[in-house]
Design a protein around this motif. Structure first.
Motif, mmCIF file in Angstrom:
data_model
loop_
_atom_site.group_PDB
_atom_site.id
_atom_site.type_symbol
_atom_site.label_atom_id
_atom_site.label_comp_id
_atom_site.label_asym_id
_atom_site.label_seq_id
_atom_site.Cartn_x
_atom_site.Cartn_y
_atom_site.Cartn_z
ATOM 1 N N GLU A 169 40.932 7.614 6.594
ATOM 2 C CA GLU A 169 39.542 8.044 6.537
ATOM 3 C C GLU A 169 38.782 7.203 5.513
ATOM 4 O OE1 GLU A 169 36.853 11.987 5.453
ATOM 5 O OE2 GLU A 169 39.047 12.076 5.382
ATOM 6 N N LEU A 170 37.654 6.634 5.960
ATOM 7 C CA LEU A 170 36.855 5.799 5.080
ATOM 8 C C LEU A 170 36.003 6.664 4.160
ATOM 9 C CD1 LEU A 170 35.968 2.888 4.389
ATOM 10 C CD2 LEU A 170 34.121 3.168 6.049
ATOM 11 N N LYS A 171 36.091 6.399 2.865
ATOM 12 C CA LYS A 171 35.297 7.136 1.889
ATOM 13 C C LYS A 171 34.341 6.173 1.192
ATOM 14 C CE LYS A 171 38.951 10.519 0.928
ATOM 15 N NZ LYS A 171 39.819 11.105 -0.130
ATOM 16 N N GLU A 172 33.169 6.702 0.853
ATOM 17 C CA GLU A 172 32.159 5.859 0.220
ATOM 18 C C GLU A 172 32.661 5.263 -1.086
ATOM 19 O OE1 GLU A 172 27.353 5.953 -0.552
ATOM 20 O OE2 GLU A 172 28.434 7.833 -0.239
ATOM 21 N N GLU A 173 33.403 6.031 -1.854
ATOM 22 C CA GLU A 173 33.898 5.529 -3.135
ATOM 23 C C GLU A 173 34.886 4.377 -2.960
ATOM 24 O OE1 GLU A 173 35.887 9.682 -2.563
ATOM 25 O OE2 GLU A 173 33.946 8.716 -2.143
ATOM 26 N N ASP A 174 35.564 4.335 -1.806
ATOM 27 C CA ASP A 174 36.474 3.223 -1.542
ATOM 28 C C ASP A 174 35.697 1.921 -1.362
ATOM 29 O OD1 ASP A 174 38.677 4.922 -1.620
ATOM 30 O OD2 ASP A 174 38.555 5.356 0.534
ATOM 31 N N LEU A 175 34.536 2.017 -0.713
ATOM 32 C CA LEU A 175 33.715 0.826 -0.492
ATOM 33 C C LEU A 175 33.147 0.277 -1.789
ATOM 34 C CD1 LEU A 175 31.601 1.862 2.642
ATOM 35 C CD2 LEU A 175 33.605 0.381 2.596
ATOM 36 N N LEU A 176 32.849 1.180 -2.710
ATOM 37 C CA LEU A 176 32.107 0.801 -3.904
ATOM 38 C C LEU A 176 32.973 0.753 -5.156
ATOM 39 C CD1 LEU A 176 28.977 3.046 -3.242
ATOM 40 C CD2 LEU A 176 29.352 0.676 -2.524
ATOM 41 N N GLN A 177 34.293 0.755 -5.001
ATOM 42 C CA GLN A 177 35.165 0.861 -6.169
ATOM 43 C C GLN A 177 35.085 -0.333 -7.105
ATOM 44 O OE1 GLN A 177 39.461 0.602 -5.366
ATOM 45 N NE2 GLN A 177 38.948 0.262 -3.227
ATOM 46 N N ARG A 178 34.611 -1.487 -6.608
ATOM 47 C CA ARG A 178 34.492 -2.656 -7.480
ATOM 48 C C ARG A 178 33.111 -2.778 -8.113
ATOM 49 N NH1 ARG A 178 38.492 -6.494 -7.052
ATOM 50 N NH2 ARG A 178 37.554 -7.207 -8.986
ATOM 51 N N ASN A 179 32.194 -1.866 -7.777
ATOM 52 C CA ASN A 179 30.876 -1.863 -8.399
ATOM 53 C C ASN A 179 30.976 -1.468 -9.868
ATOM 54 O OD1 ASN A 179 29.675 -2.593 -6.023
ATOM 55 N ND2 ASN A 179 28.437 -0.758 -5.792
ATOM 56 N N VAL A 180 29.930 -1.779 -10.624
ATOM 57 C CA VAL A 180 29.853 -1.324 -12.010
ATOM 58 C C VAL A 180 29.933 0.204 -12.027
ATOM 59 C CG1 VAL A 180 28.426 -1.250 -14.098
ATOM 60 C CG2 VAL A 180 28.485 -3.324 -12.689
ATOM 61 N N LYS A 181 30.754 0.745 -12.879
ATOM 62 C CA LYS A 181 31.004 2.185 -12.888
ATOM 63 C C LYS A 181 29.798 2.963 -13.429
ATOM 64 C CE LYS A 181 35.123 1.203 -11.499
ATOM 65 N NZ LYS A 181 35.404 1.267 -10.057
ATOM 66 N N GLY A 182 29.649 4.171 -12.937
ATOM 67 C CA GLY A 182 28.627 5.066 -13.447
ATOM 68 C C GLY A 182 27.254 4.917 -12.839
ATOM 69 N N LEU A 183 27.123 4.094 -11.794
ATOM 70 C CA LEU A 183 25.817 3.830 -11.207
ATOM 71 C C LEU A 183 25.631 4.472 -9.841
ATOM 72 C CD1 LEU A 183 25.542 -0.001 -11.962
ATOM 73 C CD2 LEU A 183 24.957 1.927 -13.451
ATOM 74 N N ALA A 184 26.704 4.947 -9.254
ATOM 75 C CA ALA A 184 26.682 5.372 -7.854
ATOM 76 C C ALA A 184 25.652 6.464 -7.578
ATOM 77 C CB ALA A 184 28.073 5.835 -7.422
ATOM 78 N N LYS A 185 25.539 7.443 -8.465
ATOM 79 C CA LYS A 185 24.640 8.576 -8.224
ATOM 80 C C LYS A 185 23.187 8.133 -8.183
ATOM 81 C CE LYS A 185 23.613 13.288 -9.722
ATOM 82 N NZ LYS A 185 23.939 14.359 -10.714
ATOM 83 N N LYS A 186 22.769 7.305 -9.141
ATOM 84 C CA LYS A 186 21.388 6.815 -9.177
ATOM 85 C C LYS A 186 21.071 5.989 -7.933
ATOM 86 C CE LYS A 186 19.987 6.655 -14.031
ATOM 87 N NZ LYS A 186 19.532 5.758 -15.119
ATOM 88 N N LEU A 187 21.989 5.128 -7.546
ATOM 89 C CA LEU A 187 21.765 4.287 -6.376
ATOM 90 C C LEU A 187 21.723 5.125 -5.103
ATOM 91 C CD1 LEU A 187 24.018 1.244 -7.283
ATOM 92 C CD2 LEU A 187 21.525 1.279 -7.127
ATOM 93 N N LYS A 188 22.559 6.131 -5.025
ATOM 94 C CA LYS A 188 22.596 6.989 -3.844
ATOM 95 C C LYS A 188 21.279 7.729 -3.654
ATOM 96 C CE LYS A 188 24.856 8.834 -0.392
ATOM 97 N NZ LYS A 188 25.301 8.003 0.759
#
Length: 207
Positions: free
Chosen positions: A2-21
């Motif tokens: 199962e594809l999860k969004e966090e798997d796609l973005l795991q190499r992104n700078v940490k702590g930014l996902a919520k703001k970008l979402k």
């Protein structure tokens, strides 16, 4: 698997996902600039993109735009939405097949604050910038990318508090009679980068 969004973005700078979402960005024009900006923002994990164009994909677009041979004769909005969904299916993508004018630009962008201006025609660019800035939008624009000049000449300039312009500040299509993927994508990367900085509050540190 199962594809999860966090798997796609795991190499992104940490702590930014919520703001970008939570962020929304409108891209006006889906050519060399707009199509590349859209893909870069999708890879970064942007939550919502509104894509606006009225054109179809042509073979001559493929030297600098995100489209494929299989997309020729497709509407650009539909082809780019397909591309984005293959890269990051968690991005909410709204598409609008319309020619932007002075009469409809405000209804098109609606309540979206950050606008990427990515038109080809100088008169359309000027109209969009004037109208959007008068309505307190943040506009990220680009021009001056033709030819094969040094990549170090492409810069981001803060023209006003809510207006950013990317380019080399001297070249244009008419002078150089052609445009290459490298400098277009450099400008698109600058546009996408300042959009991300604005969303994340990084721009306040100086541009």
């Amino acid at each position: 698997m199962e594809l999860k969004e966090e798997d796609l973005l795991q190499r992104n700078v940490k702590g930014l996902a919520k703001k970008l979402k939570m962020a929304k960005v409108c891209i006006l024009g889906l050519g060399g600039l707009g199509s590349n900006v859209a893909v870069l923002l999708a890879r970064a994990g942007i939550g919502h993109l509104k894509l606006v164009d009225f054109d179809v994909v042509e073979a001559s677009n493929l030297n600098r735009q995100q489209y494929r041979i299989s997309h020729i004769n497709m509407k650009k909005i539909e082809a780019l939405k397909e591309i984005i969904k293959e890269i990051n299916p968690f991005v909410e993508v709204d598409i609008l097949n319309i020619k932007v004018s002075k009469e409809n630009i405000h209804s098109i962008v609606g309540d979206i604050k950050i606008i990427v201006e990515a038109f080809d025609r100088a008169e359309t660019k000027a109209m969009a910038i004037e109208e959007l800035l008068s309505n307190n939008k943040i506009v990220v624009s680009a021009s001056g990318m033709a030819g094969l000049g040094s990549s170090n000449e492409i810069i981001t300039r803060k023209i006003k508090e809510n207006f950013y312009l990317i380019g080399d500040n001297y070249s244009d299509y008419e002078e150089y009679s052609g445009i290459m993927s490298t400098r277009v994508m450099l400008c698109a990367s600058h546009q996408a980068n300042i959009v991300l900085r604005l969303i994340l509050g990084e721009e306040k540190r100086g541009e």
